[in-house]
Design an enzyme around this catalytic site. Structure first.
Site, short mmCIF file in Angstrom:
data_model
loop_
_atom_site.label_atom_id
_atom_site.label_comp_id
_atom_site.label_asym_id
_atom_site.label_seq_id
_atom_site.Cartn_x
_atom_site.Cartn_y
_atom_site.Cartn_z
CG ASN A 81 -1.96 8.62 -0.23
OD1 ASN A 81 -1.39 8.87 -1.29
ND2 ASN A 81 -2.48 9.56 0.53
CG ASP A 88 2.94 4.46 5.43
OD1 ASP A 88 2.30 4.71 6.47
OD2 ASP A 88 2.61 4.91 4.31
CG LEU A 115 2.03 2.00 16.96
CD1 LEU A 115 2.79 2.32 18.24
CD2 LEU A 115 2.19 0.52 16.61
CG HIS A 159 1.37 12.39 3.25
ND1 HIS A 159 0.95 11.09 3.43
CD2 HIS A 159 0.72 12.83 2.15
CE1 HIS A 159 0.09 10.77 2.48
NE2 HIS A 159 -0.08 11.80 1.69
N PRO A 194 -6.53 3.56 2.26
CG PRO A 194 -5.40 5.61 2.03
CD PRO A 194 -6.73 5.01 2.45
N GLY A 195 -3.40 1.85 2.60
CA GLY A 195 -2.41 1.44 3.59
C GLY A 195 -2.28 -0.06 3.69
CG HIS A 224 4.99 7.78 2.36
ND1 HIS A 224 4.76 9.00 1.79
CD2 HIS A 224 4.10 7.66 3.38
CE1 HIS A 224 3.77 9.59 2.44
NE2 HIS A 224 3.37 8.82 3.41
O1 DOR Z 1 -1.47 4.46 2.82
C1 DOR Z 1 -1.44 5.25 3.76
N1 DOR Z 1 -2.01 4.93 4.92
N2 DOR Z 1 -0.84 6.43 3.60
C2 DOR Z 1 -0.92 7.39 4.55
O2 DOR Z 1 -0.35 8.44 4.35
C3 DOR Z 1 -1.68 7.15 5.79
C4 DOR Z 1 -1.79 5.72 6.08
C5 DOR Z 1 -2.84 5.42 7.12
O3 DOR Z 1 -2.89 6.09 8.15
O4 DOR Z 1 -3.57 4.44 6.92
ZN ZN Z 2 1.81 9.22 4.49
#
Ligand code: DOR
Ligand code: ZN
Length: 421
Positions: free
Chosen positions: A271, A298, A54, A172, A316-317, A225
């Site tokens: 990730n 995630d 969040l 993780h 990443p994300g 994940h």
């Molecule tokens: O892709 C990811 N984004 N993997 C993670 O473990 C953290 C997350 C993030 O906080 O953006």
């Molecule tokens: Zn993670």
């Protein structure tokens, strides 16, 4: 407010009338109830996400508890567990209480803070798990997500510590020495693109270690994940031996593959990374047979400047809350009992969220539920998302299912597909 959901199908069963009054499911007609024509709509227990970022406090430009709660409600969620990698990190009673309070103020979903395992997510010193557990936020899940608790001694201590109050460590799983400089899944595609790979074994080795530690200590471990076929086999064996381990898979790992990295669009950087078709198929089977317990989003919002840049610099994300159910529907079809278990009942059990994941056919069940129209196909338009960020990998995709309404303790948070406040 009281409601009558007229002609609703509970988990795909034949149409019935469902009353909501005083925050619970009622089996008796209620005077003055607002009638919602629910013909063709399916009622599910409100979805529960055990893995949501969040971003508040610290990165309110990417998401806030309020905007993330809004995205969650619109996605059919009634509870989300907020990850600890905020700024400051949620490693004290003060920060988890702040997040919990912001969740209550937003009032759209139950926001259950996750506490960090180590101070500052630095992996060196255990955080004040007890103080977070006994705080108003009542923390039960602890995670350094974003980072792996790589030190086995610390991991063992954390597992021992949470055993006293039946807490759980959500890992993780990423052996950091094996993923230094990694940009994507290590395999044929990374070789072709010349990008440093993140090998499957970096995840599998940590899961194997941690199920042994959890078994030794007799504590609860949750694996975040899960992304590889090999991880599924490690989990299958551990569960067969009776280890107290649960696991999640994300919608993106159930659908997308590493081939998408070939376009160098950082929206696909995540990730753990997107894996191969073979992994995707193994994850789907594992969710069906229960080796993987839950779907967790995630949901990882990122500001434009952190995402729309060169692949190697991008964070990443990807976003997940508003598309999770449509993705799961597109992969598995209308298997409502499966969806209810993996997206509501099991996650509520793992997170210890008692009022969620209840039986909608029973009078007195807290009225946490969502209404889905499975007949609608929708094109994902990033501009329409309630999240403050735009990093959805599904832009332009046509997906089945529309969330028509969501109720939190009997109050509508979403009606006609729109947030109520
Ligand atoms: O892709 C990811 N984004 N993997 C993670 O473990 C953290 C997350 C993030 O906080 O953006
Ligand atoms: Zn993670």
């Amino acid at each position: 407010m009281a409601y009558l959901l007229k002609g609703v199908s509970i988990l795909g069963a034949s149409p019935t009338d469902l009353y909501i009054a005083d925050g619970v499911i009622s089996d008796k007609p209620v005077d003055g109830a607002e009638v919602i024509d629910a013909a063709g709509l399916v009622a599910l227990p409100g979805l529960v996400d055990v893995h949501t970022h969040l971003r508040e406090p610290g990165r309110e430009d990417a998401e806030t508890v309020d905007t993330g709660s809004r995205a969650a409600a619109l996605g059919g969620y009634t509870a989300v567990c907020a990850m600890a990698n905020t700024s400051p990190v949620a490693d004290t009673a003060g920060v988890v209480e702040q997040v919990w309070r912001l969740g209550r103020e937003a009032g759209l979903v139950d926001v259950q803070p996750i506490g960090a395992v180590t101070v500052g997510l630095a992996g060196k010193q255990m955080a004040e798990l007890g103080a977070m557990a006994t705080s108003a936020a009542n923390v039960r899940i602890f995670s350094d997500d974003g980072f792996c608790v790589a030190d086995p001694k610390l991991m063992r201590r954390a597992l021992e510590y949470v055993k006293a109050f039946d807490g759980v460590i959500a890992q993780h799983a990423e052996e950091p020495r094996l993923t230094e400089g990694a940009q994507m899944h290590e395999g044929e595609v990374s070789t072709r693109l010349g990008l440093t790979g993140w090998p499957a074994v970096a995840e599998e080795a940590i899961i194997a270690r941690d199920v042994l530690l959890a078994e030794h200590v007799g504590s609860r471990l949750h694996v975040c994940h899960v992304s590889t076929a090999g991880s599924v086999e490690v989990l299958r064996q551990a569960k067969a031996r009776g280890v107290r381990v649960t696991a999640e898979v994300t919608p993106h790992h159930l659908l997308l593959t590493d081939e998408l990295a070939a376009g160098y669009d950082p929206v696909f950087k995540v990730n753990p990374p997107l894996r191969t078709r073979k992994d995707v198929e193994a994850l789907r089977r594992a969710l069906l047979d229960g080796v993987i317990d839950v779907v967790a989003t995630d949901h990882a919002p990122h500001a434009v400047q952190d995402k729309e840049c060169e692949w190697s610099y991008a964070r990443p994300g990807m976003l997940g809350l508003e598309t999770a159910l449509p993705i799961v529907l597109s992969v598995f079809g209308p298997q409502w009992d499966l969806i209810a278990d993996r997206m509501s009942i099991a996650p509520a059990r793992i997170a210890g969220l008692d009022g969620h994941g209840g039986d909608l056919t029973k009078a007195g069940t807290p009225a946490n539920l969502t209404l889905v129209d499975p007949s609608v196909q929708r094109v994902v338009d990033p501009a329409e998302l309630a999240s403050r960020s735009r990093n959805t990998p599904y832009a332009g995709m046509t997906l089945p299912g529309r969330i028509v309404a969501t109720f939190l303790r009997g109050e509508a948070t979403v009606l006609d597909g729109k947030a109520v406040k």
